[in-house]
Write an enzyme that holds these catalytic residues in place. Structure first.
Site, PDB file in Angstrom:
ATOM      1  N   ARG A  46      15.980 -14.006  -1.532  1.00  0.00           N
ATOM      2  CA  ARG A  46      15.130 -12.827  -1.785  1.00  0.00           C
ATOM      3  C   ARG A  46      15.410 -12.303  -3.191  1.00  0.00           C
ATOM      4  O   ARG A  46      14.504 -11.931  -3.922  1.00  0.00           O
ATOM      5  CB  ARG A  46      15.376 -11.732  -0.733  1.00  0.00           C
ATOM      6  CG  ARG A  46      14.596 -10.485  -1.055  1.00  0.00           C
ATOM      7  CD  ARG A  46      14.422  -9.458   0.069  1.00  0.00           C
ATOM      8  NE  ARG A  46      15.348  -9.525   1.147  1.00  0.00           N
ATOM      9  CZ  ARG A  46      16.577  -8.955   1.147  1.00  0.00           C
ATOM     10  NH1 ARG A  46      17.002  -8.276   0.102  1.00  0.00           N
ATOM     11  NH2 ARG A  46      17.353  -9.060   2.192  1.00  0.00           N
ATOM     12  N   TYR A  98      -9.826  -1.950  -9.280  1.00  0.00           N
ATOM     13  CA  TYR A  98      -9.887  -2.860  -8.131  1.00  0.00           C
ATOM     14  C   TYR A  98      -9.768  -2.048  -6.825  1.00  0.00           C
ATOM     15  O   TYR A  98      -8.886  -1.191  -6.707  1.00  0.00           O
ATOM     16  CB  TYR A  98      -8.759  -3.895  -8.258  1.00  0.00           C
ATOM     17  CG  TYR A  98      -8.551  -4.693  -7.001  1.00  0.00           C
ATOM     18  CD1 TYR A  98      -9.587  -5.459  -6.462  1.00  0.00           C
ATOM     19  CD2 TYR A  98      -7.338  -4.678  -6.321  1.00  0.00           C
ATOM     20  CE1 TYR A  98      -9.414  -6.173  -5.285  1.00  0.00           C
ATOM     21  CE2 TYR A  98      -7.154  -5.392  -5.157  1.00  0.00           C
ATOM     22  CZ  TYR A  98      -8.203  -6.134  -4.646  1.00  0.00           C
ATOM     23  OH  TYR A  98      -8.027  -6.832  -3.478  1.00  0.00           O
TER      24      TYR A  98
HETATM   25  C1  LIG Z   1      -7.921  -6.632 -10.974  1.00  0.00           C
HETATM   26  C2  LIG Z   1      -7.123  -6.938  -9.747  1.00  0.00           C
HETATM   27  N1  LIG Z   1      -5.922  -6.380  -9.599  1.00  0.00           N
HETATM   28  C3  LIG Z   1      -5.154  -6.634  -8.503  1.00  0.00           C
HETATM   29  C4  LIG Z   1      -5.594  -7.446  -7.489  1.00  0.00           C
HETATM   30  C5  LIG Z   1      -4.723  -7.684  -6.290  1.00  0.00           C
HETATM   31  O1  LIG Z   1      -4.092  -8.910  -6.356  1.00  0.00           O
HETATM   32  P1  LIG Z   1      -3.679  -9.789  -5.061  1.00  0.00           P
HETATM   33  O2  LIG Z   1      -4.951 -10.131  -4.348  1.00  0.00           O
HETATM   34  O3  LIG Z   1      -2.961 -10.954  -5.654  1.00  0.00           O
HETATM   35  O4  LIG Z   1      -2.795  -8.927  -4.222  1.00  0.00           O
HETATM   36  C6  LIG Z   1      -6.852  -8.037  -7.613  1.00  0.00           C
HETATM   37  C7  LIG Z   1      -7.353  -8.912  -6.519  1.00  0.00           C
HETATM   38  O5  LIG Z   1      -8.527  -9.216  -6.467  1.00  0.00           O
HETATM   39  C8  LIG Z   1      -7.632  -7.780  -8.764  1.00  0.00           C
HETATM   40  O6  LIG Z   1      -8.848  -8.315  -8.928  1.00  0.00           O
END
Ligand SMILES: Cc1ncc(COP(=O)(O)O)c(C=O)c1O
Length: 382
Positions: A46, A98
């Site tokens: 880990r 996002y």
């Molecule tokens: C701009 C952005 N940030 C963060 C994430 C989250 O990443 P993960 O899906 O690897 O957890 C995404 C996922 O689509 C994303 O498009």
């Protein structure tokens, strides 16, 4: 080393015990110790795993940073950054980030007493009334998902420095090939490694890259304490993906440009969101802080109805209707019902995220085939 050389070589050494040129997958949860607490740098996986260490060195080099830490997903990486904060702290972020980040900020961390301000950060003036002595973090995502807005990283860094706040940048859409926020003064770069870095739609992973030793220590502590770490098989796959990152990104960018221009000239297409257009509201900032404009774009239809958008998404043959982005294959996505479903409609509309918006992740196929596919799908649209 220049970027392409780093992509191939950084962090990777031939295995000392065998000479294997590829970093082995160290599929071991624990490591034998010569005497209590006397080991070769690895005790329990880990905390650290040699395949992951190689990947972390590679990621740090690609972002011109000192340290990288990998997590089991992009959200795991973001979670670790917010865990640096304490009740009463405030975060300034954008309103079109996002959907999963919005969901985590709003529905996981607000109840721990952290306050998030979701604002239009394309103009720094909008942030000023929300910056105060509790503002501990600016969380920037640029280009934004899915409206391709551009935020001026250097301008926010200057504001944050004056206020003694941290700046973290979600650099997922640009990838380290197109944009390096640490070089612009940001404190933390976050990647959904799942996307361009991995590049082949076969891994879920996240990463943070920093320069500051204390910040690295604190984030490593959170990683080891909370345990959102990736496995060595995934670290191996990403190490392999990274070797072609620069080549893939060049093709994503050239295909993205051709498709953006094709859509902008199509009579049935409404607005095309792509930062490479000279009339994009923050084109000059994109030009300043990015090497090229990437392979992500969004568009609406002139007939702005969800039915027509759905018909188009059901009619494509080469584009796959799927969440995610940044892989070699082209994807089509409906943010409102897929990636951004967790953002309430009022919040979405504030940022201009319309029901009919379609997002494309342009892959590395031949552009004529991709355009041909969109052409035949658009014929179905009235
Ligand atoms: C701009 C952005 N940030 C963060 C994430 C989250 O990443 P993960 O899906 O690897 O957890 C995404 C996922 O689509 C994303 O498009």
């Amino acid at each position: 080393m220049k970027f392409g050389t780093k992509a191939v070589h950084a962090g990777v050494e031939p295995d000392p015990s065998t000479g294997a040129i590829m970093t082995p997958i160290f599929q071991s949860s624990t490591y034998v110790q010569a005497s209590p607490a006397k080991h070769k740098g690895y005790a329990y996986a880990r905390g650290a795993n040699p395949t992951r260490t190689a990947l972390q060195k590679s990621l740090a080099a690609l972002e011109d940073g000192k340290h990288a830490i990998c997590f089991s997903s992009g959200m795991g990486a973001t979670d670790a950054v917010i865990k640096l904060l304490k009740p009463g702290d405030e975060v300034v972020t954008s309103h079109d980030l996002y959907g999963g980040s919005y969901r985590m900020f709003k529905h996981v961390f607000e109840k721990y007493g952290i306050k998030f301000h979701f604002l239009d950060l394309t103009n720094i003036e909008n942030a000023l009334p929300y910056v105060n002595s509790n503002t501990r973090l600016f969380w920037l995502e640029t280009p934004t998902n899915p409206l391709m807005n551009i935020i001026d990283i250097a301008a926010f860094v200057a504001l944050a420095k004056k206020n003694k706040s941290l700046v973290a940048v979600d650099n997922t859409f640009a990838s380290p090939y197109l944009q390096n926020p640490l070089a612009l003064g940001a404190d933390i770069v976050m990647h959904s490694v799942t996307k361009y870095l991995s590049g082949h739609s076969d891994v879920i992973m996240g990463a943070l890259v920093v320069n500051d030793d204390n910040l690295h220590r604190d984030l490593h502590f959170i990683m080891n304490s909370c345990g959102a770490v990736p496995g060595p098989q995934d670290a191996f796959l990403v190490l392999r993906g990274i070797k072609t990152l620069h080549l893939r990104m060049d093709r994503h960018c050239s295909n993205g440009k051709k498709i953006a221009e094709y859509l902008a000239g199509h009579p049935k297409v409404g607005k095309v969101y792509w930062p490479g257009f000279a009339d994009h509201p923050n084109h000059s900032i994109a030009k300043k802080q990015m090497k090229d404009y990437g392979g992500m774009l969004s568009f609406t239809l002139k007939n702005d109805s969800i039915e027509m958008a759905t018909l188009l998404m059901e009619s494509v043959k080469l584009f796959s209707l799927a969440e995610s982005l940044g892989g070699v294959e082209s994807l089509i996505n409906h943010p409102v019902s897929m990636t951004h479903a967790s953002i309430p409609k009022e919040e979405r509309l504030k940022s201009g995220l319309l029901d009919s918006l379609i997002r494309l992740s342009i892959g590395i196929e031949d552009d004529e085939d991709l355009i041909g596919d969109l052409e035949q799908a658009l014929e179905h649209v009235i």
